[in-house]
Design a protein around this motif. Structure first.
Motif, PDB file in Angstrom:
ATOM      1  N   VAL A  21       0.852  -1.180   0.000  1.00  0.00           N
ATOM      2  CA  VAL A  21       0.000   0.000   0.000  1.00  0.00           C
ATOM      3  C   VAL A  21       0.892   1.237   0.000  1.00  0.00           C
ATOM      4  N   TYR A  22       0.613   2.120  -0.948  1.00  0.00           N
ATOM      5  CA  TYR A  22       1.384   3.358  -1.032  1.00  0.00           C
ATOM      6  C   TYR A  22       0.798   4.395  -0.090  1.00  0.00           C
ATOM      7  N   SER A  23       1.674   5.195   0.469  1.00  0.00           N
ATOM      8  CA  SER A  23       1.234   6.283   1.332  1.00  0.00           C
ATOM      9  C   SER A  23       2.099   7.498   1.041  1.00  0.00           C
ATOM     10  N   PRO A  24       1.661   8.663   1.496  1.00  0.00           N
ATOM     11  CA  PRO A  24       2.478   9.865   1.274  1.00  0.00           C
ATOM     12  C   PRO A  24       3.863   9.764   1.907  1.00  0.00           C
ATOM     13  N   LYS A  25       3.989   8.916   2.934  1.00  0.00           N
ATOM     14  CA  LYS A  25       5.280   8.809   3.617  1.00  0.00           C
ATOM     15  C   LYS A  25       6.181   7.737   3.017  1.00  0.00           C
ATOM     16  N   ASN A  26       5.626   6.572   2.684  1.00  0.00           N
ATOM     17  CA  ASN A  26       6.511   5.492   2.256  1.00  0.00           C
ATOM     18  C   ASN A  26       6.812   5.517   0.756  1.00  0.00           C
ATOM     19  N   ASN A  27       5.942   6.116  -0.040  1.00  0.00           N
ATOM     20  CA  ASN A  27       6.210   6.213  -1.473  1.00  0.00           C
ATOM     21  C   ASN A  27       5.343   7.335  -2.059  1.00  0.00           C
ATOM     22  N   PRO A  28       5.723   8.575  -1.819  1.00  0.00           N
ATOM     23  CA  PRO A  28       4.865   9.702  -2.178  1.00  0.00           C
ATOM     24  C   PRO A  28       4.533   9.805  -3.671  1.00  0.00           C
ATOM     25  N   GLU A  29       5.498   9.529  -4.533  1.00  0.00           N
ATOM     26  CA  GLU A  29       5.216   9.668  -5.971  1.00  0.00           C
ATOM     27  C   GLU A  29       4.198   8.637  -6.448  1.00  0.00           C
ATOM     28  N   LEU A  30       4.349   7.394  -6.006  1.00  0.00           N
ATOM     29  CA  LEU A  30       3.382   6.369  -6.401  1.00  0.00           C
ATOM     30  C   LEU A  30       2.018   6.609  -5.753  1.00  0.00           C
ATOM     31  N   TYR A  31       2.027   7.130  -4.534  1.00  0.00           N
ATOM     32  CA  TYR A  31       0.774   7.478  -3.866  1.00  0.00           C
ATOM     33  C   TYR A  31       0.026   8.534  -4.679  1.00  0.00           C
ATOM     34  N   ALA A  32       0.729   9.570  -5.084  1.00  0.00           N
ATOM     35  CA  ALA A  32       0.101  10.650  -5.836  1.00  0.00           C
ATOM     36  C   ALA A  32      -0.368  10.162  -7.207  1.00  0.00           C
ATOM     37  N   SER A  33       0.469   9.400  -7.875  1.00  0.00           N
ATOM     38  CA  SER A  33       0.116   8.877  -9.192  1.00  0.00           C
ATOM     39  C   SER A  33      -1.096   7.955  -9.108  1.00  0.00           C
ATOM     40  N   THR A  34      -1.102   7.093  -8.121  1.00  0.00           N
ATOM     41  CA  THR A  34      -2.222   6.178  -7.933  1.00  0.00           C
ATOM     42  C   THR A  34      -3.489   6.939  -7.570  1.00  0.00           C
ATOM     43  N   SER A  35      -3.359   7.949  -6.720  1.00  0.00           N
ATOM     44  CA  SER A  35      -4.519   8.763  -6.342  1.00  0.00           C
ATOM     45  C   SER A  35      -5.097   9.476  -7.560  1.00  0.00           C
ATOM     46  N   ASN A  36      -4.222  10.013  -8.392  1.00  0.00           N
ATOM     47  CA  ASN A  36      -4.678  10.711  -9.591  1.00  0.00           C
ATOM     48  C   ASN A  36      -5.396   9.741 -10.532  1.00  0.00           C
ATOM     49  N   ALA A  37      -4.833   8.546 -10.715  1.00  0.00           N
ATOM     50  CA  ALA A  37      -5.463   7.533 -11.563  1.00  0.00           C
ATOM     51  C   ALA A  37      -6.804   7.090 -10.984  1.00  0.00           C
ATOM     52  N   LEU A  38      -6.872   6.984  -9.677  1.00  0.00           N
ATOM     53  CA  LEU A  38      -8.116   6.615  -9.024  1.00  0.00           C
ATOM     54  C   LEU A  38      -9.181   7.692  -9.255  1.00  0.00           C
ATOM     55  N   GLY A  39      -8.763   8.948  -9.169  1.00  0.00           N
ATOM     56  CA  GLY A  39      -9.691  10.041  -9.459  1.00  0.00           C
ATOM     57  C   GLY A  39     -10.237   9.945 -10.873  1.00  0.00           C
ATOM     58  N   ALA A  40      -9.368   9.646 -11.825  1.00  0.00           N
ATOM     59  CA  ALA A  40      -9.807   9.498 -13.217  1.00  0.00           C
ATOM     60  C   ALA A  40     -10.793   8.335 -13.356  1.00  0.00           C
ATOM     61  N   ALA A  41     -10.535   7.254 -12.658  1.00  0.00           N
ATOM     62  CA  ALA A  41     -11.447   6.107 -12.709  1.00  0.00           C
ATOM     63  C   ALA A  41     -12.821   6.475 -12.150  1.00  0.00           C
ATOM     64  N   TYR A  42     -12.848   7.185 -11.024  1.00  0.00           N
ATOM     65  CA  TYR A  42     -14.128   7.607 -10.459  1.00  0.00           C
ATOM     66  C   TYR A  42     -14.867   8.549 -11.408  1.00  0.00           C
ATOM     67  N   MET A  43     -14.130   9.376 -12.125  1.00  0.00           N
ATOM     68  CA  MET A  43     -14.773  10.263 -13.108  1.00  0.00           C
ATOM     69  C   MET A  43     -15.458   9.429 -14.191  1.00  0.00           C
ATOM     70  N   VAL A  44     -14.793   8.397 -14.662  1.00  0.00           N
ATOM     71  CA  VAL A  44     -15.389   7.514 -15.673  1.00  0.00           C
ATOM     72  C   VAL A  44     -16.616   6.816 -15.095  1.00  0.00           C
ATOM     73  N   PHE A  45     -16.496   6.295 -13.885  1.00  0.00           N
ATOM     74  CA  PHE A  45     -17.632   5.625 -13.241  1.00  0.00           C
ATOM     75  C   PHE A  45     -18.816   6.582 -13.088  1.00  0.00           C
ATOM     76  N   SER A  46     -18.519   7.851 -12.834  1.00  0.00           N
ATOM     77  CA  SER A  46     -19.592   8.819 -12.604  1.00  0.00           C
ATOM     78  C   SER A  46     -20.461   9.023 -13.835  1.00  0.00           C
ATOM     79  N   ASP A  47     -19.963   8.648 -14.987  1.00  0.00           N
ATOM     80  CA  ASP A  47     -20.758   8.771 -16.208  1.00  0.00           C
ATOM     81  C   ASP A  47     -21.824   7.699 -16.333  1.00  0.00           C
ATOM     82  N   SER A  48     -21.682   6.612 -15.581  1.00  0.00           N
ATOM     83  CA  SER A  48     -22.626   5.512 -15.750  1.00  0.00           C
ATOM     84  C   SER A  48     -23.406   5.139 -14.489  1.00  0.00           C
ATOM     85  N   LYS A  49     -22.883   5.496 -13.325  1.00  0.00           N
ATOM     86  CA  LYS A  49     -23.534   5.030 -12.099  1.00  0.00           C
ATOM     87  C   LYS A  49     -23.194   5.948 -10.931  1.00  0.00           C
ATOM     88  N   ASP A  50     -24.154   6.166 -10.073  1.00  0.00           N
ATOM     89  CA  ASP A  50     -23.938   6.921  -8.832  1.00  0.00           C
ATOM     90  C   ASP A  50     -23.107   8.177  -9.070  1.00  0.00           C
TER      91      ASP A  50
END
Length: 131
Positions: free
Chosen positions: A1-30
């Motif tokens: 599991v990435y966190s801001p402390k143990n791997n900040p770049e991967l945490y940020a990159s993963t968070s950004n990708a997760l945000g993009a995924a939620y944006m896609v999901f928002s087009d079809s559900k909830d």
């Protein structure tokens, strides 16, 4: 599991990708719930991405955050979310001001959301006068 402390770049990159995924999901559900999740994910990415150390990522995350806030304004806290969208787009513009196409798009989005705020204020005043 990435966190801001143990791997900040991967945490940020993963968070950004997760945000993009939620944006896609928002087009079809909830839509509202997924937009809220996207906003949280982009905000998590921005804990790491800052203007000085990660300017491109900072700009992209703020553009995405602005898009999510603008979309969420259709569901709740319209004025507040539009203002947050404008602020996020202004932050992105700090990065993309030299890219004419990107800057034009951001300025257009800022103008659109500011117009919505102004229109809502005008309608509220008119409504107050008639009641």
């Amino acid at each position: 599991v990435y966190s801001p402390k143990n791997n900040p770049e991967l945490y940020a990159s993963t968070s950004n990708a997760l945000g993009a995924a939620y944006m896609v999901f928002s087009d079809s559900k909830d839509r509202e719930a997924n937009l809220e999740e996207a906003i949280e994910a982009y905000q998590n990415a921005l804990v790491i991405y800052n203007l000085n150390s990660y300017p491109a990522e900072y700009g992209i995350a703020h553009m995405s955050l602005g898009t999510a806030y603008s979309a969420l304004s259709d569901f709740k806290d319209r004025e507040s979310n539009l203002k947050k969208a404008v602020q996020s787009d202004k932050e992105a513009l700090k990065v993309f001001y030299t890219d004419q196409d990107q800057a034009k798009e951001l300025r257009s989005r800022i103008e659109r959301d500011q117009s919505k705020i102004a229109e809502d204020a005008t309608m509220a005043k008119q409504s107050a006068r008639t009641t």
